[in-house]
Design a protein around this motif. Structure first.
Motif, short mmCIF file in Angstrom:
data_model
loop_
_atom_site.label_atom_id
_atom_site.label_comp_id
_atom_site.label_asym_id
_atom_site.label_seq_id
_atom_site.Cartn_x
_atom_site.Cartn_y
_atom_site.Cartn_z
N SER A 276 -0.42 9.31 16.96
CA SER A 276 -1.22 9.92 18.03
C SER A 276 -2.70 9.94 17.69
CB SER A 276 -0.73 11.35 18.30
OG SER A 276 -0.84 12.14 17.12
N GLN A 277 -3.03 9.86 16.42
CA GLN A 277 -4.44 9.91 16.02
C GLN A 277 -4.60 9.32 14.61
OE1 GLN A 277 -5.80 13.97 15.43
NE2 GLN A 277 -3.82 14.60 14.59
N PHE A 278 -5.87 9.03 14.29
CA PHE A 278 -6.18 8.59 12.94
C PHE A 278 -6.46 9.81 12.07
CE2 PHE A 278 -7.19 4.62 15.16
CZ PHE A 278 -6.55 3.70 14.33
N ILE A 279 -5.83 9.87 10.92
CA ILE A 279 -6.06 10.97 9.99
C ILE A 279 -6.43 10.40 8.64
CG2 ILE A 279 -4.52 12.59 11.16
CD1 ILE A 279 -2.37 11.87 9.13
N PRO A 280 -7.26 11.13 7.86
CA PRO A 280 -7.64 10.62 6.53
C PRO A 280 -6.49 10.78 5.55
CG PRO A 280 -8.62 12.78 6.92
CD PRO A 280 -7.95 12.39 8.19
N ARG A 281 -6.15 9.70 4.85
CA ARG A 281 -5.10 9.72 3.84
C ARG A 281 -5.60 8.97 2.59
NH1 ARG A 281 -1.32 13.36 4.70
NH2 ARG A 281 0.26 12.10 3.58
N LYS A 282 -5.11 9.39 1.46
CA LYS A 282 -5.45 8.73 0.20
C LYS A 282 -4.46 7.58 -0.01
CE LYS A 282 -7.45 12.87 -1.90
NZ LYS A 282 -7.34 13.88 -2.98
N MET A 283 -5.00 6.38 0.02
CA MET A 283 -4.16 5.18 -0.05
C MET A 283 -4.45 4.39 -1.33
SD MET A 283 -2.58 5.66 2.80
CE MET A 283 -1.65 4.13 2.90
N GLU B 255 0.84 -1.19 0.00
CA GLU B 255 0.00 0.00 0.00
C GLU B 255 0.88 1.24 0.00
OE1 GLU B 255 -2.56 0.25 3.34
OE2 GLU B 255 -0.96 0.47 4.81
N ILE B 256 0.39 2.27 -0.69
CA ILE B 256 1.15 3.50 -0.87
C ILE B 256 0.26 4.68 -0.50
CG2 ILE B 256 2.33 4.96 -2.56
CD1 ILE B 256 2.92 2.42 -4.14
N ASP B 257 0.82 5.60 0.27
CA ASP B 257 0.12 6.83 0.62
C ASP B 257 0.35 7.84 -0.52
OD1 ASP B 257 -0.79 9.26 1.62
OD2 ASP B 257 -0.08 8.87 3.66
N VAL B 258 -0.69 8.10 -1.30
CA VAL B 258 -0.55 8.99 -2.46
C VAL B 258 -1.20 10.35 -2.21
CG1 VAL B 258 -0.35 7.12 -4.15
CG2 VAL B 258 -2.62 7.97 -3.52
N THR B 259 -1.38 10.70 -0.94
CA THR B 259 -2.02 11.98 -0.63
C THR B 259 -1.24 13.15 -1.22
OG1 THR B 259 -2.79 11.01 1.46
CG2 THR B 259 -2.93 13.41 1.24
N ASP B 260 0.07 13.19 -0.97
CA ASP B 260 0.89 14.28 -1.50
C ASP B 260 0.95 14.24 -3.02
OD1 ASP B 260 1.32 15.06 1.10
OD2 ASP B 260 3.28 14.08 1.26
N LYS C 276 7.41 2.93 -4.13
CA LYS C 276 6.61 3.46 -3.02
C LYS C 276 7.25 4.74 -2.48
CE LYS C 276 5.51 2.26 1.82
NZ LYS C 276 4.06 2.47 1.91
N ALA C 277 8.55 4.72 -2.26
CA ALA C 277 9.24 5.91 -1.72
C ALA C 277 9.12 7.10 -2.67
CB ALA C 277 10.70 5.57 -1.46
N LEU C 278 9.22 6.86 -3.96
CA LEU C 278 9.12 7.94 -4.93
C LEU C 278 7.72 8.51 -5.02
CD1 LEU C 278 11.33 6.42 -7.78
CD2 LEU C 278 11.91 8.39 -6.35
N LEU C 279 6.71 7.65 -4.99
CA LEU C 279 5.33 8.13 -5.09
C LEU C 279 4.88 8.82 -3.82
CD1 LEU C 279 3.56 5.20 -7.00
CD2 LEU C 279 4.49 7.32 -7.94
N GLU C 280 5.40 8.39 -2.68
CA GLU C 280 5.01 9.03 -1.42
C GLU C 280 5.74 10.37 -1.22
OE1 GLU C 280 3.43 5.36 1.34
OE2 GLU C 280 5.47 6.11 1.70
N THR C 281 6.87 10.54 -1.87
CA THR C 281 7.57 11.83 -1.86
C THR C 281 7.78 12.22 -3.31
OG1 THR C 281 8.75 11.07 0.12
CG2 THR C 281 9.55 13.08 -0.92
N PRO C 282 6.73 12.72 -3.97
CA PRO C 282 6.76 12.88 -5.43
C PRO C 282 7.80 13.85 -5.95
CG PRO C 282 4.79 13.89 -4.49
CD PRO C 282 5.42 13.10 -3.40
N ALA C 283 8.30 14.75 -5.10
CA ALA C 283 9.35 15.68 -5.55
C ALA C 283 10.58 14.92 -6.01
CB ALA C 283 9.71 16.65 -4.45
N LEU C 284 10.82 13.72 -5.42
CA LEU C 284 11.99 12.93 -5.79
C LEU C 284 11.92 12.47 -7.25
CD1 LEU C 284 12.34 10.71 -2.58
CD2 LEU C 284 13.68 12.73 -3.21
N ILE C 285 10.70 12.35 -7.79
CA ILE C 285 10.55 11.92 -9.18
C ILE C 285 11.20 12.91 -10.14
CG2 ILE C 285 8.85 11.44 -10.99
CD1 ILE C 285 6.95 10.45 -8.83
#
Length: 438
Positions: A393-400, A239-244, A425-434
């Motif tokens: 510390s809490q549940f937050i909504p993220r686009k996964m 699974e990948i967090d694609v929120t950013d 996964k690392a590149l998509l979660e920190t898209p600036a790296l792309i």
């Protein structure tokens, strides 16, 4: 009068035979020069065969779904003057369209408008099971069983008969060629013939429709059997967090130029794959398992699995390593449109080194993609969903989003497969790296 024999043309370098997927004429049809006679398929492209002469069709040498050898007799045409033999010049190759009833040329007879019996074709002069067909030029005179004959009637008459519960096979047609008219329906009812009652409520269904597997559907079937029988698949899901990434994509789309294609997630994934392949070249390879040779490719030709009306095709974005985000987006759209409209060229449908498959919004939670033989890896995109994610510390909504990727375990070890996906996964979660050049 003479006869011309049209032979199966050479449809491509190294191609010795092709599958007949569509006839555009029948025995007895008048045809003119350059009219399309048939369509044949090689790999995942179709080639249209035009007529080099004007005349009348005497004989058809194959049935839809048959494999025809190059230079084998395909059509015999009666012409004015002397006859002979000729190899037709094939038209340009395109993506195959969905199989349909044979289209007819100008002045040709349509199955639901003219003939009162099925078309009768002649057997090809080759070995194989005998067919119950008539000799060339002989008119059909056999009685067709009621269960096979299709009553001739206009769509309006058929609709009225359906509404009234009338079986048209019980009605005598008085129109041209036995066509059933509205007057015939009136006389049928006036004679006291009882229409069949319309079905009400739940009823058992016993009909069985048999569909011959031909054309692109047969090519897909053969490809899937080849891939699953010869490739030991290993599927890795992450699974990948694609929120950013989604925020970046929305910003870029909002500020794009008028001539730029709207971005989906695919161009970002393609560029992430290119950067990862630099570090994991083992996944950008093809495997000739007959020769025992693995070919690692410097060029990254990404196949994009695309659903078309005819079935699944895989147009190829070539040299993705030399394309930016916007260029990738434009090429994906161009190729997908070409595949769906049947205008893609043969070279645009082959030569991929790794494939992406995506079902878009229907992508499900996880899939088990089948590798596009002879490649060794395929990346599957699942749908994006907003889910609660614990941040400590809490549940937050993220686009996964899940990536479901399959690998040929003969070539790619589990560790290398996991490393490949984790780097994406690392590149998509920190898209600036792309966008950072290495």
């Amino acid at each position: 009068m003479g006869e011309f024999i049209i032979k199966m043309p050479d449809v491509g370098e190294g191609v010795a035979e092709a599958e007949l997927v569509e006839w555009h004429c029948e025995v007895g049809d008048p045809i003119r020069e350059d009219m399309i006679l048939a369509a044949v398929m090689t790999d995942k492209a179709t080639v249209e065969i035009p007529s080099p002469v004007t005349g009348t069709v005497l004989w058809l040498g194959a049935e839809i779904g048959d494999t025809v050898a190059v230079k084998a007799p395909l059509v015999r045409i009666q012409v004015a003057g002397e006859g002979g033999e000729l190899e037709a010049v094939p038209m340009a190759e395109t993506v195959p369209i969905a199989p349909s009833s044979p289209q007819r040329g100008d002045g040709a007879r349509r199955a639901d408008e003219g003939a009162s019996s099925p078309s009768i074709r002649q057997p090809a002069p080759s070995s194989g099971p005998a067919r119950h067909l008539l000799p060339a030029g002989e008119k059909a005179s056999r009685t067709v069983p009621d269960t096979l004959a299709k009553p001739l009637a206009s769509p309006a008459v058929r609709l009225r008969a359906q509404d009234c519960g009338i079986d048209l096979r019980q009605v005598i047609g008085t129109g041209p060629a036995g066509r059933i008219t509205h007057d015939d329906l009136d006389q049928f009812l006036a004679r006291g013939a009882q229409p069949q009652p319309a079905p009400t409520g739940l009823a058992k269904k016993t009909a069985v429709e048999e569909i011959k597997v031909t054309g692109l559907r047969r090519r897909i079937s053969e490809k899937m059997v080849l891939a699953t029988s010869r490739i030991p698949h290993i599927t890795y899901v992450e699974e990948i967090d694609v929120t950013d990434l989604e925020d970046l994509r929305a910003t870029m789309n909002a500020t794009r130029k008028p001539d730029q294609t709207k971005l989906t997630i695919l161009p970002f994934l393609m560029r992430a794959m290119v950067k990862t392949i630099d570090e994991q070249p083992v996944v950008n390879a093809t495997f000739d398992d007959d020769a025992g040779i693995i070919s690692r490719h410097a060029a990254v030709h990404i196949g994009i699995a695309t659903q078309t009306p005819a079935g699944l095709t895989v147009p190829v974005v070539r040299h993705t390593e030399a394309r930016g985000i916007w260029d990738c987006a434009a090429e994906v759209v161009r190729l997908a449109d070409a595949a769906r409209t049947g205008s893609a060229l043969r070279e645009e449908l082959s030569g991929s080194t790794i494939t992406i498959t995506s079902l878009g919004a229907m992508g499900g939670i996880a899939t088990t993609p089948i590798i596009n033989h002879p490649e060794v890896a395929i990346v599957g995109v699942n749908k994006i969903m907003t889910r609660p994610v614990w941040d400590g510390s809490q549940f937050i909504p993220r686009k996964m989003m899940n990536l479901s990727s399959s690998f040929d375990h003969r070539v790619v070890d589990g560790w290398d497969a996991a490393t490949f996906v984790q780097r994406i996964k690392a590149l998509l979660e920190t898209p600036a790296l792309i966008f950072i050049e290495s």
